[in-house]
Write a protein that holds these residues in place. Sequence first.
Motif, PDB file in Angstrom:
ATOM      1  N   ALA A 281       0.822  -1.212   0.000  1.00 30.87           N
ATOM      2  CA  ALA A 281       0.000   0.000   0.000  1.00 30.87           C
ATOM      3  C   ALA A 281       0.852   1.257   0.000  1.00 30.87           C
ATOM      4  N   TYR A 282       1.861   1.301   0.866  1.00 32.89           N
ATOM      5  CA  TYR A 282       2.635   2.532   1.000  1.00 32.89           C
ATOM      6  C   TYR A 282       3.777   2.618  -0.003  1.00 32.89           C
ATOM      7  N   ALA A 283       4.192   1.485  -0.576  1.00 34.08           N
ATOM      8  CA  ALA A 283       5.118   1.555  -1.702  1.00 34.08           C
ATOM      9  C   ALA A 283       4.408   2.185  -2.897  1.00 34.08           C
ATOM     10  N   GLY A 284       3.184   1.721  -3.158  1.00 30.03           N
ATOM     11  CA  GLY A 284       2.399   2.316  -4.238  1.00 30.03           C
ATOM     12  C   GLY A 284       2.029   3.748  -3.953  1.00 30.03           C
ATOM     13  N   ASP A 285       1.837   4.096  -2.676  1.00 31.95           N
ATOM     14  CA  ASP A 285       1.469   5.460  -2.305  1.00 31.95           C
ATOM     15  C   ASP A 285       2.561   6.452  -2.684  1.00 31.95           C
ATOM     16  N   SER A 286       3.820   6.043  -2.586  1.00 32.14           N
ATOM     17  CA  SER A 286       4.924   6.926  -2.980  1.00 32.14           C
ATOM     18  C   SER A 286       4.865   7.230  -4.479  1.00 32.14           C
ATOM     19  N   ILE A 287       4.573   6.212  -5.273  1.00 28.93           N
ATOM     20  CA  ILE A 287       4.444   6.416  -6.718  1.00 28.93           C
ATOM     21  C   ILE A 287       3.238   7.297  -7.019  1.00 28.93           C
ATOM     22  N   VAL A 288       2.156   7.055  -6.313  1.00 29.48           N
ATOM     23  CA  VAL A 288       0.945   7.869  -6.472  1.00 29.48           C
ATOM     24  C   VAL A 288       1.243   9.336  -6.173  1.00 29.48           C
ATOM     25  N   ALA A 289       2.041   9.588  -5.131  1.00 27.43           N
ATOM     26  CA  ALA A 289       2.368  10.966  -4.753  1.00 27.43           C
ATOM     27  C   ALA A 289       3.140  11.677  -5.858  1.00 27.43           C
ATOM     28  N   ILE A 290       4.099  10.972  -6.466  1.00 29.56           N
ATOM     29  CA  ILE A 290       4.872  11.577  -7.550  1.00 29.56           C
ATOM     30  C   ILE A 290       3.971  11.894  -8.739  1.00 29.56           C
ATOM     31  N   LEU A 291       3.103  10.952  -9.101  1.00 26.90           N
ATOM     32  CA  LEU A 291       2.173  11.177 -10.210  1.00 26.90           C
ATOM     33  C   LEU A 291       1.203  12.316  -9.887  1.00 26.90           C
ATOM     34  N   ALA A 292       0.756  12.359  -8.627  1.00 30.27           N
ATOM     35  CA  ALA A 292      -0.182  13.410  -8.226  1.00 30.27           C
ATOM     36  C   ALA A 292       0.446  14.785  -8.366  1.00 30.27           C
ATOM     37  N   GLY A 293       1.724  14.895  -8.015  1.00 23.90           N
ATOM     38  CA  GLY A 293       2.401  16.185  -8.158  1.00 23.90           C
ATOM     39  C   GLY A 293       2.439  16.655  -9.598  1.00 23.90           C
TER      40      GLY A 293
END
Length: 613
Positions: A281-293
């Motif tokens: 969950a939190y490994a994917g969350d880091s990728i999600v954060a970069i994409l969100a930016g």
Amino acid sequence: MKTSPLNSLLLLAIWPTTVVVQAFASSSSHKTLLSPPKSFLQKHHHQQLNQLHTTTTTTTSLNLFGSSTATKSVASAVTNLIPRGGAASAIAEKVSSLASTPNGSFNLALGVLAACTAVLKISNKANADKDDEKVVKDPKVKSLQMRFLMVFWLLRMADWLQGPYFYQVYASKTFGAATGNAMTWVSRLFLTGFASTALFGPLVGRLCDTYGRKAGTLVFSLLYSLGAMSTKSNVLGVLLAGRVMGGIGTSLLFSAPEAWLVGDAARNGLEGSLGETFGLAYAGDSIVAILAGQMAGLAAGTRGPSGPFELSVGFLILGGLLAAFTWKENVAGNVVSGDEEAGKDGDDDAGSKPTIRDAVKVVKEDPKIMLVGSIQSLFEAAMYIFVLNWPPAVSKAVSAYFAKFATDSSAAIATPYGTVFSCFMACCLLGSTLFGQMTSSTKVDKNGKSKAVSTENFAAGMLGLATLAMGCATLSISTSTPRILSALTSLPVLSTILSPLTALTGTISSLFSTPGSLIGILILSLFVFESCVGMYFPTIGTLRSKYFPDSHRSVVMNLFGIPLNAMVVTVFLSIEKLGVQGALGVSTTALALATACGLKLKGMIKKENEEKK
């Protein structure tokens, strides 16, 4: 001349180290930039991730090697690994060009971090392939992870989209006839969100445990959507109401989905898969954060500062719909393991609905709950304080270091906040990946004995490392002796006792006396801390699933949010007196206390295990 894969990996490992070694070199002469092979570098197109990022760039030269013998030895060793000829010169020239500005330097760091994460994942897969008996994942675990992760990542995407433009969207408002400047009202709106999280969190947690975690997740989607849409208004009352809804939504986001996951896993007897699930969950969350930016920058460029908030509504709706159709409801005290149905008779639980008073009693009676909750409050308070203070700290270090290479001394040196943020998220991904590898339940030896590190042991080590990293970051932004130490040594009784400590502090401070050493130690420390943040979230999720009772899970999680928010608000209100160093000093203290809690928990579990033998 082609380099072997081994040489390339060695070069990748040594290259970042030389950057740190350079920080302590005293030479200011311009040297040739050493670069890793081009195959490990990727171009990253930078988008504005928050209001602090500017587009001004200043041409500078990066000195990676000083004149010391040790530094030259490292440089010579690494140089021998670099291919000769025109290709090598082209690579060196390209990397030198990238590293000649702050933005290019952080892009190189981002490439190295991404490469390290990739190498870690590939090595783990290679080790798994060597095992004679491969562990086949239970189809029930796959189904649970798929249902949870898709919803979790969509909701987190919505949350990350709103973060970078929080200041800008409210600073652009006229606030009608309200008195005071924009900064004053932005600060009040910021504190309104934190205050509502602290005040309504326990009540929201109780309602979530009583009426269902799925329902709590759906309410989060609704409240966060309304809060996001409120940014279209210029009416102060509407904006304040939106922040209150956002604060309540934050309480739900960090409790309801996790509580649903733990409850559903307990119902199906899948508690052993929770550590792996949190890691994913939190490994994917880091990728999600970069994409969100990146997406937030595009949305803001198209629709203005409220664009990212509007875009987040779409992800909230999609996440809510997926939860509505793929999740089964579970409530506190209504979960049974195996194939039995949960909650056969709603009247059976009528007299045992969770209350805040009962949750407080449960926390008092179990020291392990108190320790895990204290780790949650202290670490997350340190993290939020860090979020508020890293931009000025990094900006000062970047300006000081790159100024001596600037061709125009009057020009401002831009700090690439967006790229720095992406580096932080890459560190988080590296940390969560490391957690998954070290604590995986599938790691067994030939005799079938688990080789995984226990979550309690991992937590204690991670917290200690985070404390060390934050302490180094705090020291690196000032060359003076800490005020409290100066005050104590002025007393006749303590001056003799503390004089050795004063001398040690002076020696340490001298290491941070040059701009090069300052930025080297500061950035390395912040990267290490962000890696610990990546380790922290799956760690705390696993610990909460083990020690927080399901009967009061959401209430207890939100109870420990009260001291967390109180610490953050207090530091925020006192920031002018504390300064950046003082605020980071508070973070270091909080992390040290969290480490003490982690060591205490580790000792208790070790003692219990010894008594069972």
